[in-house]
Design an enzyme around this catalytic site. Structure first.
Site, mmCIF file in Angstrom:
data_model
loop_
_atom_site.group_PDB
_atom_site.id
_atom_site.type_symbol
_atom_site.label_atom_id
_atom_site.label_comp_id
_atom_site.label_asym_id
_atom_site.label_seq_id
_atom_site.Cartn_x
_atom_site.Cartn_y
_atom_site.Cartn_z
ATOM 1 C CG PHE A 1 -74.043 -75.357 8.895
ATOM 2 C CD1 PHE A 1 -72.726 -75.841 9.705
ATOM 3 C CD2 PHE A 1 -73.888 -74.011 8.209
ATOM 4 C CE1 PHE A 1 -71.752 -75.307 9.420
ATOM 5 C CE2 PHE A 1 -72.928 -73.392 8.252
ATOM 6 C CZ PHE A 1 -71.617 -73.660 9.131
ATOM 7 N NE ARG B 1 -59.956 -60.819 1.638
ATOM 8 C CZ ARG B 1 -59.908 -60.643 2.982
ATOM 9 N NH1 ARG B 1 -59.405 -59.796 3.616
ATOM 10 N NH2 ARG B 1 -60.839 -61.253 3.679
#
Length: 559
Positions: free
Chosen positions: A384, A97
């Site tokens: 992470f 988007r």
């Protein structure tokens, strides 16, 4: 401690190819590209129409667990997976988007991926890009102006000014405009009435553009928008105001999908951006279909967690567009698992295997829900630096116990090299043809039964709560011919329930329906559960305070 470059620093160092070279990878000649500068272009409607006979590639959906302040990285994984597929020799593109200015200057930041899994040009994508949102804003507000103008010049359609349901929009977070009074100042300014603004991404025009196949389809859908009701409660449509033609003219260029590139020079279609609460939260049908005609694999995403984004992707977008995903990736992070397990954000750095195990219930619920659509799901653990081997193993073991598999992905730090294992597995699943895609409910089920089905099967609620006014409204819409429309649930993204603070995988809760709205043009019924903000406000310290031009004329603070 190792210093990481910011997203914008990485994006600025990108070795971008001229957009014509990206188009050439897909067989799009320069004559079929409408360039916006050197690194972005629109794909012409004529070219798209000529691809109708091409075979479709495989559609891969990237979704996620319910979002937490710890971060999940759904867009980053979407972009990384697209690069990963290309790196293992597959012809693939991503479809995402466009970014709204509101969150960009508010608190969310950009929407072009992150680290070494980004779409560029990052600055333009997060700001004005190719002007699509401005066109949607203008078309929407043209209709708003025509409503008040019609009332001013005699109101031949007998619009009840107390029942005008069409607000105005702007692409900015501005709480002061949520509820306003217009036409003050005397007779020359019209009839005073209560009104308001939504953010552009919440506009039905945005949802319509993203679900339309071409300009003809677009105009037909715009014409069906219900803008107001008469004194005897009959709907007044955009077509009756003769606004659909001019709105289509304003949206002519915005309908053409935008082509850009990833950091690794792979094609990316970035087009449309409907809210994932109040609308269906997916990029445009025309961009997805175009990408499928030009690639063997197309990686796309749906907004928020799978309970909202994936459910709407399949029950609304796939239903309307005749699409079917061949594989689904559910993005999770160890940090988010710990947060779902009760760890506070400031304590996420410490190893806590028990919290990971406790928090995995949220992930497990999403896996189970996705399987209910008949599509195999793979979990992408977005890595992470602080994740420990024991925590990763706990998550992988849990996912294996749910009959699925979890793959550690390091695309943020390493680009395509860090996600090739996931890319290989996803391609295998997509090619195997094991997906047996099915909708959650049939078209001819009653509107209330559709709501109950989503509430019970996706949210695991015991009941839905709707007063007589809402039940009568749904029954009236069914009598008017809207029974076959899908449901677009508008609820908090942070929980399976309607309580944002209820993390994990809650059961035994209820789904209270506050109101229902008919989006006749887009072709769905919006069911509002709890407080859903269609015009967000800015936080105490908005991101805009850190965004500026430096001495070299480069943008700083956009992340």
């Amino acid at each position: 401690m190792m210093a990481f470059k910011t997203d914008i620093e990485i994006a600025r160092e990108a070795k971008k190819l001229p957009i014509q070279e990206i188009g050439a990878k897909l067989g799009i000649g320069p004559e079929d590209l409408v360039p916006y500068g050197h690194d972005k272009a629109k794909v012409s409607a004529d070219f798209i129409a000529r691809q109708a006979g091409n075979k479709n590639g495989k559609l891969i959906l990237v979704t996620a667990i319910n979002p937490t302040p710890a971060g999940e990285g759904k867009t980053t994984t979407t972009v990384g997976l697209g690069d990963g597929l290309n790196a293992i020799g597959k012809k693939a593109a991503v479809c995402i988007r466009e970014a709204s200015l509101g969150p960009c200057f508010g608190m969310k930041g950009g929407a072009a991926g992150g680290g070494y899994a980004q779409v560029v040009p990052m600055e333009e994508m997060n700001l004005h890009f190719t002007g699509d949102f401005h066109a949607i804003t203008s078309a929407h507000n043209l209709l708003s102006a025509l409503i008040d103008n019609h009332i001013y010049w005699g109101n031949s359609l007998d619009i009840d000014i107390r029942r005008v349901v069409w607000k105005r929009v702007m692409d900015m977070n501005d709480r002061a405009l949520r509820d306003i009074v217009t036409s003050l100042g005397g007779v020359a300014n019209g009839f005073p009435r209560q009104a308001g603004f939504d953010i552009t991404v919440a506009s039905e025009v945005m949802a319509i553009l993203c679900l339309s196949n071409d300009l003809e389809d677009l105009q037909e859908r715009l014409g069906r928008i219900i803008v107001a009701y008469t004194r005897d409660r009959k709907p007044v449509t955009c077509k009756e105001l003769k606004a659909d033609g001019a709105m289509t003219v304003l949206l002519k260029d915005a309908m053409q999908p935008n082509l850009v590139q990833t950091l690794e020079n792979n094609p990316a279609f970035v087009h449309g951006g409907p809210f994932a609460n109040i609308a269906h939260g997916c990029n445009s049908v025309v961009a997805t279909k175009t990408a499928l005609k030009l690639n063997d694999y197309v990686v796309t995403e749906a907004g928020f967690g799978a309970d909202l984004g994936a459910e709407k992707f399949m029950n609304i977008k796939c239903r309307k567009a005749g699409l079917a995903p061949a594989a689904i990736v559910i993005v999770a992070t160890i940090r988010a698992m710990k947060m779902n397990g009760g760890v506070k954000k400031q304590d996420l750095g410490a190893e806590n295997v028990a919290a990971v195990k406790d928090g995995c219930a949220n992930l497990g619920r999403h896996i189970e829900n996705i399987k209910g659509f008949g599509v195999p799901a793979v979990v992408a653990i977005n890595h992470f630096a602080g994740d420990t081997e024991a925590e990763i193993k706990a998550c992988k073991d849990y996912v294996a116990s749910q009959g699925s598999e979890a793959i550690l992905c390091k695309h943020w730090a390493e680009g395509s090299k860090g996600i090739q294992e996931l890319a290989t597995r996803v391609a295998q699943i997509a090619d195997s043809g094991v997906a047996q895609f099915q909708m959650l409910y049939p078209d001819d089920m009653s509107l209330m039964k559709k709501i109950e089905t989503i509430a019970k099967r996706i949210y695991r609620a015991d009941e839905r709560l709707a007063d007589k006014k809402i039940r009568d409204q749904l029954a009236q819409w069914e009598e008017q011919g809207f029974r076959d429309l899908p449901i677009c649930m508008a609820k908090t993204q942070y929980s399976f329930s309607t309580d944002a603070n209820l993390r994990g995988a809650p059961t035994g809760h209820s789904v209270p329906i506050r109101e229902v709205r008919l989006s006749a043009g887009a072709g769905f019924v919006v069911v509002v559960c709890g407080e859903i903000m269609t015009m967000p406000g800015l936080p105490r310290v908005p991101s805009s305070e850190s965004i500026m031009l430096n001495d070299e004329g480069l943008i700083e603070g956009l992340f």
